[in-house]
Design a protein around this motif. Structure first.
Motif, PDB file in Angstrom:
ATOM      1  N   ASP A  76      12.008   3.636  13.167  1.00 46.44           N
ATOM      2  CA  ASP A  76      12.058   2.783  14.362  1.00 46.44           C
ATOM      3  C   ASP A  76      13.380   2.036  14.514  1.00 46.44           C
ATOM      4  O   ASP A  76      13.557   1.294  15.473  1.00 46.44           O
ATOM      5  CB  ASP A  76      10.885   1.784  14.336  1.00 46.44           C
ATOM      6  N   THR A  77      14.303   2.213  13.570  1.00 47.16           N
ATOM      7  CA  THR A  77      15.622   1.568  13.699  1.00 47.16           C
ATOM      8  C   THR A  77      16.704   2.634  13.696  1.00 47.16           C
ATOM      9  O   THR A  77      16.483   3.773  13.281  1.00 47.16           O
ATOM     10  CB  THR A  77      15.886   0.608  12.517  1.00 47.16           C
ATOM     11  N   LEU A  78      17.867   2.247  14.152  1.00 48.13           N
ATOM     12  CA  LEU A  78      19.022   3.140  14.105  1.00 48.13           C
ATOM     13  C   LEU A  78      19.851   2.725  12.891  1.00 48.13           C
ATOM     14  O   LEU A  78      20.390   1.627  12.863  1.00 48.13           O
ATOM     15  CB  LEU A  78      19.841   2.999  15.394  1.00 48.13           C
ATOM     16  N   CYS A  81      25.056   3.023  13.704  1.00 47.15           N
ATOM     17  CA  CYS A  81      25.382   2.692  15.102  1.00 47.15           C
ATOM     18  C   CYS A  81      26.857   2.874  15.404  1.00 47.15           C
ATOM     19  O   CYS A  81      27.411   2.176  16.261  1.00 47.15           O
ATOM     20  CB  CYS A  81      24.934   1.268  15.427  1.00 47.15           C
ATOM     21  N   ARG A  89      22.964  11.006  19.391  1.00 48.70           N
ATOM     22  CA  ARG A  89      21.515  10.771  19.493  1.00 48.70           C
ATOM     23  C   ARG A  89      21.079  10.747  20.966  1.00 48.70           C
ATOM     24  O   ARG A  89      20.013  11.243  21.312  1.00 48.70           O
ATOM     25  CB  ARG A  89      21.140   9.439  18.857  1.00 48.70           C
ATOM     26  N   GLY A 343      20.265  -2.399  14.495  1.00 57.32           N
ATOM     27  CA  GLY A 343      19.481  -1.170  14.524  1.00 57.32           C
ATOM     28  C   GLY A 343      18.329  -1.141  15.509  1.00 57.32           C
ATOM     29  O   GLY A 343      17.659  -0.124  15.667  1.00 57.32           O
ATOM     30  N   GLY A 344      18.055  -2.271  16.189  1.00 56.42           N
ATOM     31  CA  GLY A 344      16.979  -2.312  17.173  1.00 56.42           C
ATOM     32  C   GLY A 344      17.475  -2.917  18.480  1.00 56.42           C
ATOM     33  O   GLY A 344      18.668  -3.200  18.625  1.00 56.42           O
ATOM     34  N   ARG A 361      12.381  -1.293  20.106  1.00 57.08           N
ATOM     35  CA  ARG A 361      12.992  -0.077  19.553  1.00 57.08           C
ATOM     36  C   ARG A 361      13.936   0.556  20.559  1.00 57.08           C
ATOM     37  O   ARG A 361      13.740   0.446  21.765  1.00 57.08           O
ATOM     38  CB  ARG A 361      11.906   0.958  19.239  1.00 57.08           C
ATOM     39  N   SER A 362      14.918   1.252  20.037  1.00 53.29           N
ATOM     40  CA  SER A 362      15.780   2.029  20.916  1.00 53.29           C
ATOM     41  C   SER A 362      15.071   3.324  21.294  1.00 53.29           C
ATOM     42  O   SER A 362      14.314   3.874  20.496  1.00 53.29           O
ATOM     43  CB  SER A 362      17.083   2.362  20.203  1.00 53.29           C
ATOM     44  N   CYS A 365      15.876   6.210  18.727  1.00 50.24           N
ATOM     45  CA  CYS A 365      15.549   6.181  17.296  1.00 50.24           C
ATOM     46  C   CYS A 365      14.716   7.422  16.960  1.00 50.24           C
ATOM     47  O   CYS A 365      14.176   8.084  17.843  1.00 50.24           O
ATOM     48  CB  CYS A 365      14.818   4.888  16.929  1.00 50.24           C
ATOM     49  N   LYS A 366      14.600   7.731  15.690  1.00 48.49           N
ATOM     50  CA  LYS A 366      13.887   8.947  15.269  1.00 48.49           C
ATOM     51  C   LYS A 366      12.448   8.956  15.768  1.00 48.49           C
ATOM     52  O   LYS A 366      11.925   9.985  16.178  1.00 48.49           O
ATOM     53  CB  LYS A 366      13.885   9.054  13.743  1.00 48.49           C
TER      54      LYS A 366
END
Ligand SMILES: [Zn+2]
Length: 474
Positions: A76-78, A81, A89, A343-344, A361-362, A365-366
């Motif tokens: 849920d995070t990157l 960056c 991505r 990361g968010g 979340r971005s 993200c995965k």
């Protein structure tokens, strides 16, 4: 070629200029100006060379990555960056969106007003970009790591160099792992490197952008998950900006040298395995160009501003991800750029060990990509034997489809993760493994492949990818 190069760079700078100021570098209250790196991935329609049309489909900015102590197990995070990694991505997200347009237009062909992708075609069960399309990466600065080693060492002050020497004692090197942390050991070329950071910071285990871009030259830019439904997609060209020529050297020779360094780094390092990889994978050699158009928020532009003392600048802590051609998924997200911190999403601080709520979340993200991926495969022809949705199937399960050629090529490139090889300094994170030479499962090579050129690659691995699309760790 110059015209195409300039048009790609101009379109990148225009897209950036069209974004709101929020998320861009600022001048801090103490007067210190911030800088960042800009990257875009553009589609170039070559079907009519006189009117090449350039579509910047993904934009990223940023220079930060998470230290290994902050990695999340929910996807849920990157973690990384850096601008070019976010741009890539974003491209993956856009590819999944185009694949959804494709399947939707097939499943409701009678409906009026159904959008159909004009960019993808499906051949033998795999999507690919239509033949007239090229993909170009633009970065406002040389990628960190190997490709910029020579350049940076030529510009590095004695003081900076000695800081990194001192940091050597905190490095994550081990005798059998050929990997350097950040800017350690700047005399060494062709070494894998982790992301640079301040010499005194907690290290990141993210590999440098040079190493990641080089991987794309053989694995494709689509990544392991998308390789199940896409043919490998390669970059046709890379344009780099922000180069300064030291005053003592001949500019033409200097640029030639930097270009050769870039080519050595992003595909020359992989020549040893090019005859050992199976179709449809190839060693693809993107063209390298340099642009002298300066990016407004780059470090080198700031350094040339007479009122700015170049030692008194700071990297921006924020990143931007922008996908100008993605429709609004929710009213909040829309086509507006995402601003990413830590990361968010900016404004949604998170706690390690807890799944971040969707609005924090971005969309690149995965975890978000996995949801989009499942939406695509649910609508594909089941006869094509896609690794279909099973309950509780994780990101790792999809990615490590052992029949996949992608995984085979990856193991030829990196070797495979070595269990029980705890890294010095990372003892409490024994999930983090480096890769090494080992028998490659599923390999049907007639003769043994050479030593994996990217042996030593750090992988957070299975514990960090064992989440399902609904954010559950089974
Ligand atoms: Zn980088």
């Amino acid at each position: 070629m110059e015209a195409l190069r300039d048009a790609i760079v101009n379109s990148a700078h225009q897209l950036y200029a069209s974004l709101p100021a929020h998320g861009k570098p600022v001048v801090r209250s103490n007067g210190t100006p911030e800088w960042t790196i800009l990257s875009t991935i553009s589609l170039v329609d070559c079907s009519n060379p006189s009117t090449e049309s350039i579509i910047p489909i993904s934009l990223g900015t940023g220079v930060k990555c998470l230290p290994y102590t902050k990695l999340s197990k929910y996807g849920d995070t990157l973690h990384d960056c850096h601008a070019e990694i976010l741009a890539r991505r974003g491209l993956m997200r856009w590819l999944l969106y185009q694949a959804q347009l494709y399947t939707r237009s097939r499943s409701c062909s009678d409906e009026e007003g159904t959008d159909e992708t004009v960019y993808l075609e499906l051949v033998n069960g795999r999507f690919r970009l239509k033949g007239n399309l090229q993909l170009w990466l633009y970065i406002s600065m040389l990628p960190c790591g190997d490709a910029s080693t020579f350049y940076t060492s030529s510009h590095q002050s004695v003081e900076e160099a000695s800081q990194w020497k001192e940091a050597d004692s905190r490095s994550i090197n081990q005798a059998d792992i050929h990997i350097s942390r950040g800017r350690n050991g700047y005399t060494a070329l062709s070494t894998l490197r982790t992301k640079p950071g301040r010499p005194d910071s907690i290290p990141s285990i993210s590999m440098s952008c040079s190493d990641k871009i080089a991987s794309w030259s053989i694995l494709g830019i689509q990544g392991g998950l998308l390789s199940n439904i896409f043919e490998p997609i390669y970059l046709d060209g890379i344009i780099v900006g922000g180069l300064d020529t030291p005053s003592s050297v001949n500019e033409v020779e200097w640029r030639e040298k930097i270009k050769r360094e870039m080519e050595r780094s992003i595909w020359g390092r992989l020549e040893s395995i090019k005859d050992h990889i199976p179709d449809p994978y190839v060693l693809h050699r993107p063209a390298v160009h340099f642009s002298s158009n300066s990016f407004e928020h780059s470090k080198s532009t700031l350094a040339k501003t007479p009122t700015v003392d170049s030692l008194e600048t700071s990297p921006s802590p924020l990143s931007i991800s922008h996908l100008p051609f993605m429709p609004a998924s929710t009213t909040r997200k829309g086509v507006k750029p995402e601003i990413i911190a830590d990361g968010g999403a900016l404004g949604h601080p998170w706690k390690k060990g807890k799944l971040i709520k969707e609005k924090g979340r971005s969309r690149i993200c995965k975890l978000a990509l996995l949801g989009e991926y499942e939406r695509v495969i649910a609508n594909l022809d089941p006869d094509q034997n896609y690794d279909l949705v099973k309950s509780q199937k994780t990101f790792y399960d999809y990615k490590h489809n052992h029949a996949s050629k992608y995984q085979l090529v990856k193991s030829i490139l990196r070797g495979i993760p070595k269990q029980g090889n705890t890294l010095k300094g990372l003892e409490s994170f024994d999930e983090i493994l480096s890769t090494g030479i080992a028998d490659i499962p599923g390999s049907s090579l007639e003769y043994p492949a050479p030593i994996p050129p990217f042996k030593g690659w750090l992988v957070a691995g299975k514990p960090f990818e064992s989440f399902t699309a609904s954010g559950i760790i089974p």
